[in-house]
Design a protein around this motif. Structure first.
Motif, PDB file in Angstrom:
ATOM      1  N   SER A  36      39.549 -13.402  79.651  1.00  0.00           N
ATOM      2  CA  SER A  36      38.986 -12.049  79.381  1.00  0.00           C
ATOM      3  C   SER A  36      39.073 -11.360  80.662  1.00  0.00           C
ATOM      4  CB  SER A  36      37.345 -11.972  79.064  1.00  0.00           C
ATOM      5  OG  SER A  36      36.745 -12.701  80.090  1.00  0.00           O
ATOM      6  N   THR A  37      39.379  -9.838  80.519  1.00  0.00           N
ATOM      7  CA  THR A  37      39.233  -9.178  81.629  1.00  0.00           C
ATOM      8  C   THR A  37      38.165  -9.517  82.806  1.00  0.00           C
ATOM      9  OG1 THR A  37      40.321  -7.380  80.298  1.00  0.00           O
ATOM     10  CG2 THR A  37      39.433  -6.729  82.533  1.00  0.00           C
ATOM     11  N   THR A  38      37.078  -9.554  82.233  1.00  0.00           N
ATOM     12  CA  THR A  38      35.834  -9.882  83.143  1.00  0.00           C
ATOM     13  C   THR A  38      36.138 -11.076  83.966  1.00  0.00           C
ATOM     14  OG1 THR A  38      34.368  -8.893  81.745  1.00  0.00           O
ATOM     15  CG2 THR A  38      33.294 -10.243  83.185  1.00  0.00           C
ATOM     16  N   GLN A  39      36.567 -12.175  83.299  1.00  0.00           N
ATOM     17  CA  GLN A  39      37.010 -13.465  84.171  1.00  0.00           C
ATOM     18  C   GLN A  39      38.025 -13.237  85.003  1.00  0.00           C
ATOM     19  OE1 GLN A  39      37.802 -16.215  80.901  1.00  0.00           O
ATOM     20  NE2 GLN A  39      35.457 -16.639  80.607  1.00  0.00           N
TER      21      GLN A  39
END
Length: 332
Positions: A36-39
């Protein structure tokens, strides 16, 4: 009997942080798959924290070694080189031996030795800085604060040019004596001795804000894949990150914020990490390479792996430093 020189705690705190930061740069692949983008942003931010390690090491060296009396140039060079060359020889033999065991070819191993795909490049940077340090030392002693500001002003202009990939502007405009890593020792000495016209609390806050803003900018540029940060240790955000952290920790110490931990378990950990930081700089390469073959590939295990890597990287030079005739090679 010569009195034992009192240690300056904020130098130890900075050095301990710096070695952890360096290790951070080389363990982010233990995060596991990024889905994910957050990761991705979290992994990138974590990695970018590590970029502050090398500048801090160099800044501490300048703060400790500039504006000193060195009556014998040969003895100065012999002492400084002995502290870095003997450990380098010992650890590079182990590092290359490990690579040979894992089947790497001699061409790759030679590149590791000269620092192209590995952290050993820092050793060669130190060699160059130590050779130039007596010249810088005489300059600082002769011209004092004004000379420092003159040098740093030109160096900062060069960092701006390098940030935007505009150096040199033209071939005969040679500013190479002010360029590169040599500015960090000068900056460290300057910050360690500068008397600011504001309260210690305000300088501390200024350092923290500078660190936070410059780090945010660095992460953003990195996330955008900007070529503005292709030179990871020679750009404006990194200069401000180093400046901010140095001032923040220095003035926390001036404000006595570390008094409660200096003599307890935490303080002892900080001191020990500081004392063995140079050995850890090399030993963590062995630990990370070994554990990379036992990577659990899960985010949940990353904190455990990170702590294990730091502990084992500290343990190796610590044990070596306790063995007679071997201590000189440990990096302690």
């Amino acid at each position: 009997m010569k009195a034992k020189k009192e240690r300056i705690f904020y130098y130890d705190a900075l050095r301990a942080f710096a070695i952890i930061a360096v290790i951070i740069c080389h363990v982010d692949h233990f995060f596991g798959p990024l889905t994910s983008t957050t990761q991705v942003v979290a992994q990138m931010a974590f990695h970018d924290i590590g970029r502050i390690g090398v500048p801090i090491f160099l800044m501490i060296s300048g703060a400790l070694l500039l504006n000193r009396e060195y009556p014998d140039l040969g003895q100065f060079l012999k002492k400084r080189f002995a502290r870095i060359i003997y450990p380098f020889i010992f650890w590079i033999i182990l590092i290359l031996g490990q690579l040979y065991y894992y089947g790497y070819n001699t061409g790759f191993m030679w590149k590791v030795f000269i620092g192209e795909p590995s952290i050993t490049w820092y050793f060669w940077v130190l060699i160059g800085i130590y050779l130039f340090l007596p010249v810088l030392n005489s300059f600082v002693k002769e011209y004092g604060e004004k000379g420092l500001e003159y040098f740093l002003a030109i160096w900062f202009i060069i960092m701006i040019l390098k940030t935007f990939d505009s150096y040199p502007l033209w071939s005969y405009f040679d500013l190479s004596y002010f360029a590169g890593y040599v500015g960090y020792p000068v900056l460290g000495y300057y910050l360690a001795n500068k008397k600011f016209k504001m309260s210690d609390a305000k300088v501390c806050l200024l350092g923290f804000v500078t660190l936070l803003v410059s780090f945010s900018v660095f992460v953003y540029l990195n996330y955008q894949s900007s070529n503005m940060i292709s030179l990871i240790y020679q750009n404006v955000p990194i200069v401000f990150m180093g400046t901010g952290l140095f001032l923040f920790v220095q003035y926390l110490d001036k404000l006595n914020r570390f008094d409660s931990i200096k003599n307890n378990f935490i303080g002892k950990i900080i001191l020990s990490l500081s004392l063995y930081s140079y050995g850890m700089y090399f030993s963590h390469v062995l630990v990370v390479k070994f554990l990379s073959y036992h990577n659990p590939q899960t985010h949940m295990m990353f904190p455990v792996m990170f702590v294990v890597i730091i502990f084992l990287s500290w343990l190796m030079p610590y044990v070596l430093s306790k063995i007679p005739y071997i201590k000189i090679f440990s990096g302690a």
